[in-house]
Design an enzyme around this catalytic site. Structure first.
Site, PDB file in Angstrom:
ATOM      1  CE1 TYR A  47      -2.948  -3.102   0.338  1.00 26.54           C
ATOM      2  CE2 TYR A  47      -3.546  -2.428   2.544  1.00 26.54           C
ATOM      3  CZ  TYR A  47      -3.672  -3.304   1.488  1.00 26.54           C
ATOM      4  OH  TYR A  47      -4.536  -4.369   1.586  1.00 26.54           O
ATOM      5  CG  HIS A 105      -0.752  -8.603   0.372  1.00 27.72           C
ATOM      6  ND1 HIS A 105      -0.414  -7.272   0.415  1.00 27.72           N
ATOM      7  CD2 HIS A 105      -2.066  -8.629   0.044  1.00 27.72           C
ATOM      8  CE1 HIS A 105      -1.475  -6.540   0.136  1.00 27.72           C
ATOM      9  NE2 HIS A 105      -2.494  -7.331  -0.103  1.00 27.72           N
TER      10      HIS A 105
HETATM   11  P1  NAP Z   1     -14.296  -1.522   0.892  1.00 29.52           P
HETATM   12  O1  NAP Z   1     -13.815  -1.214   2.247  1.00 29.52           O
HETATM   13  O2  NAP Z   1     -15.359  -2.545   0.725  1.00 29.52           O
HETATM   14  O3  NAP Z   1     -14.849  -0.211   0.184  1.00 29.52           O
HETATM   15  C1  NAP Z   1     -14.191   1.021   0.226  1.00 29.52           C
HETATM   16  C2  NAP Z   1     -15.031   2.012  -0.543  1.00 29.52           C
HETATM   17  O4  NAP Z   1     -16.319   2.098   0.066  1.00 29.52           O
HETATM   18  C3  NAP Z   1     -14.471   3.412  -0.554  1.00 29.52           C
HETATM   19  O5  NAP Z   1     -14.748   3.952  -1.812  1.00 29.52           O
HETATM   20  C4  NAP Z   1     -15.246   4.129   0.537  1.00 29.52           C
HETATM   21  O6  NAP Z   1     -15.448   5.494   0.255  1.00 29.52           O
HETATM   22  C5  NAP Z   1     -16.574   3.424   0.449  1.00 29.52           C
HETATM   23  N1  NAP Z   1     -17.265   3.416   1.735  1.00 29.52           N
HETATM   24  C6  NAP Z   1     -16.767   2.983   2.914  1.00 29.52           C
HETATM   25  N2  NAP Z   1     -17.679   3.128   3.887  1.00 29.52           N
HETATM   26  C7  NAP Z   1     -18.773   3.680   3.304  1.00 29.52           C
HETATM   27  C8  NAP Z   1     -20.036   4.082   3.792  1.00 29.52           C
HETATM   28  N3  NAP Z   1     -20.348   3.937   5.085  1.00 29.52           N
HETATM   29  N4  NAP Z   1     -20.933   4.602   2.915  1.00 29.52           N
HETATM   30  C9  NAP Z   1     -20.633   4.742   1.603  1.00 29.52           C
HETATM   31  N5  NAP Z   1     -19.431   4.376   1.087  1.00 29.52           N
HETATM   32  C10 NAP Z   1     -18.517   3.847   1.939  1.00 29.52           C
HETATM   33  O7  NAP Z   1     -13.115  -1.935  -0.095  1.00 29.52           O
HETATM   34  P2  NAP Z   1     -11.540  -2.120  -0.006  1.00 29.52           P
HETATM   35  O8  NAP Z   1     -10.840  -0.851   0.233  1.00 29.52           O
HETATM   36  O9  NAP Z   1     -11.189  -2.911  -1.215  1.00 29.52           O
HETATM   37  O10 NAP Z   1     -11.323  -3.103   1.223  1.00 29.52           O
HETATM   38  C11 NAP Z   1     -11.106  -2.664   2.547  1.00 29.52           C
HETATM   39  C12 NAP Z   1      -9.709  -2.955   3.012  1.00 29.52           C
HETATM   40  O11 NAP Z   1      -9.417  -4.342   2.914  1.00 29.52           O
HETATM   41  C13 NAP Z   1      -8.617  -2.308   2.163  1.00 29.52           C
HETATM   42  O12 NAP Z   1      -8.502  -0.930   2.422  1.00 29.52           O
HETATM   43  C14 NAP Z   1      -7.411  -3.120   2.581  1.00 29.52           C
HETATM   44  O13 NAP Z   1      -6.949  -2.683   3.864  1.00 29.52           O
HETATM   45  C15 NAP Z   1      -8.020  -4.507   2.668  1.00 29.52           C
HETATM   46  N6  NAP Z   1      -7.836  -5.270   1.414  1.00 29.52           N
HETATM   47  C16 NAP Z   1      -7.007  -6.347   1.445  1.00 29.52           C
HETATM   48  C17 NAP Z   1      -6.769  -7.094   0.303  1.00 29.52           C
HETATM   49  C18 NAP Z   1      -5.849  -8.265   0.366  1.00 29.52           C
HETATM   50  O14 NAP Z   1      -5.441  -8.771  -0.690  1.00 29.52           O
HETATM   51  N7  NAP Z   1      -5.527  -8.752   1.543  1.00 29.52           N
HETATM   52  C19 NAP Z   1      -7.400  -6.750  -0.922  1.00 29.52           C
HETATM   53  C20 NAP Z   1      -8.274  -5.659  -0.924  1.00 29.52           C
HETATM   54  C21 NAP Z   1      -8.480  -4.943   0.259  1.00 29.52           C
HETATM   55  P3  NAP Z   1     -14.610   6.706   0.915  1.00 29.52           P
HETATM   56  O15 NAP Z   1     -13.158   6.345   0.822  1.00 29.52           O
HETATM   57  O16 NAP Z   1     -15.025   7.863   0.099  1.00 29.52           O
HETATM   58  O17 NAP Z   1     -15.022   6.840   2.358  1.00 29.52           O
END
Ligand code: NAP
Length: 258
Positions: A47, A105
């Site tokens: 990241y 990861h």
């Molecule tokens: P997510 O958390 O499902 O979605 C993030 C998106 O949703 C952002 O655009 C955010 O907007 C929006 N959002 C969040 N809360 C909201 C709410 N209450 N109302 C409306 N929109 C909302 O997706 P992600 O970032 O892919 O996954 C979360 C975390 O999981 C990542 O940040 C990372 O730490 C981890 N991850 C790990 C892997 C892996 O391979 N291990 C892969 C993907 C992700 P705003 O930013 O505008 O608030």
């Protein structure tokens, strides 16, 4: 904050995901999250934001041991020496002597799994990682890690949300007494705009995103790490511990993934 009891550890059920947060925006989001009561932060070498995460944690004034911090070693650095270098470099950037959870990861065919797991276990013995785990492991690969290589893993972090919740993934983690950390728990924002989830939420005075997160944390052994950059979303995602889905609503959300 609800916690998950796993292998003698207590892990906050809700954490802040930091993928795609960088620089000032990352620092501000982590500071705001900690002010709001988040005590679980998810980052990764890939990241490119570990320095900001570490600085925000320090500047918050919150004791290091009150925060559950996860980082991850990328698939290109899973040979023993490279994994050690990567983990130590993460600690340097985070400016902390240890992470609570160090994850592989993504699995990689370039490094023998046993070699990676041994390197991770050594880092745990040295106190550089309190626990170790994996991410994006299929049930088959998890079985290989645990049963063939004898790894003692705290969690498998996988994509898991109302549109993608393979029962086999959760069953595999539970079968080994592990936590499943649900990444992309609001389906990268898609669930926040879902009309069916919104309709369920109206019954409880909650949003579609909150229904998605609530449905996940109601599953034993599941933690969630939604990413949010605005204070509004950060606060909204915290407010999921004061209601419970009725069985018919839980079933309706489960049917979305089926
Ligand atoms: P997510 O958390 O499902 O979605 C993030 C998106 O949703 C952002 O655009 C955010 O907007 C929006 N959002 C969040 N809360 C909201 C709410 N209450 N109302 C409306 N929109 C909302 O997706 P992600 O970032 O892919 O996954 C979360 C975390 O999981 C990542 O940040 C990372 O730490 C981890 N991850 C790990 C892997 C892996 O391979 N291990 C892969 C993907 C992700 P705003 O930013 O505008 O608030």
């Amino acid at each position: 904050m609800q916690t998950i009891s796993v292998k003698g550890r207590s892990v906050p059920a809700l954490g802040l995901g930091t993928w795609a947060l960088s620089g000032r925006q990352c620092y501000d989001a982590v500071r705001a999250a900690l002010e709001l009561g988040y005590r679980h932060i998810d980052t990764a070498d890939m990241y490119g934001n570990e320095a900001e995460v570490g600085r925000a944690m320090r500047d918050s004034g919150i004791a290091r041991d009150a925060i559950f911090l996860t980082t991850k070693v990328p698939p290109g650095k899973l040979r023993a020496a490279a994994a050690r270098r990567a983990a130590e470099e993460s600690l340097r950037k985070l400016a902390t002597p240890y992470v609570d959870l160090l994850l592989v990861h993504w699995p990689s065919s370039e490094a023998p799994l046993a070699e990676t797991l041994d390197a991770f276990a050594a880092l745990r013995r040295e106190g550089k990682a309190r626990d170790i785990g994996v991410s994006n492991f299929s049930p088959t690969l998890l079985k290989e890690a645990v049963e063939r290589h004898g790894a003692d893993l705290l969690c498998n972090q996988v994509e898991y949300h109302p549109y993608h919740a393979p029962p086999a993934l959760l069953a595999a983690a539970r079968g080994y007494g592990m936590m499943l950390t649900a990444y992309s728990p609001v389906a990268r924002g898609r669930a926040a705009g879902d009309r069916a989830l919104a309709a369920i939420g109206r019954k409880y005075g909650k949003s579609a995103a909150q229904v998605s997160l609530r449905w996940l944390v109601e599953q034993d052994g599941v933690s969630v790490i939604p990413k949010a950059s605005s204070r509004l979303h950060l606060a909204e995602n915290m407010a999921i511990f004061d209601f419970a889905l009725a069985p018919e609503d839980r079933a309706a959300v489960a049917a979305m993934a089926a």
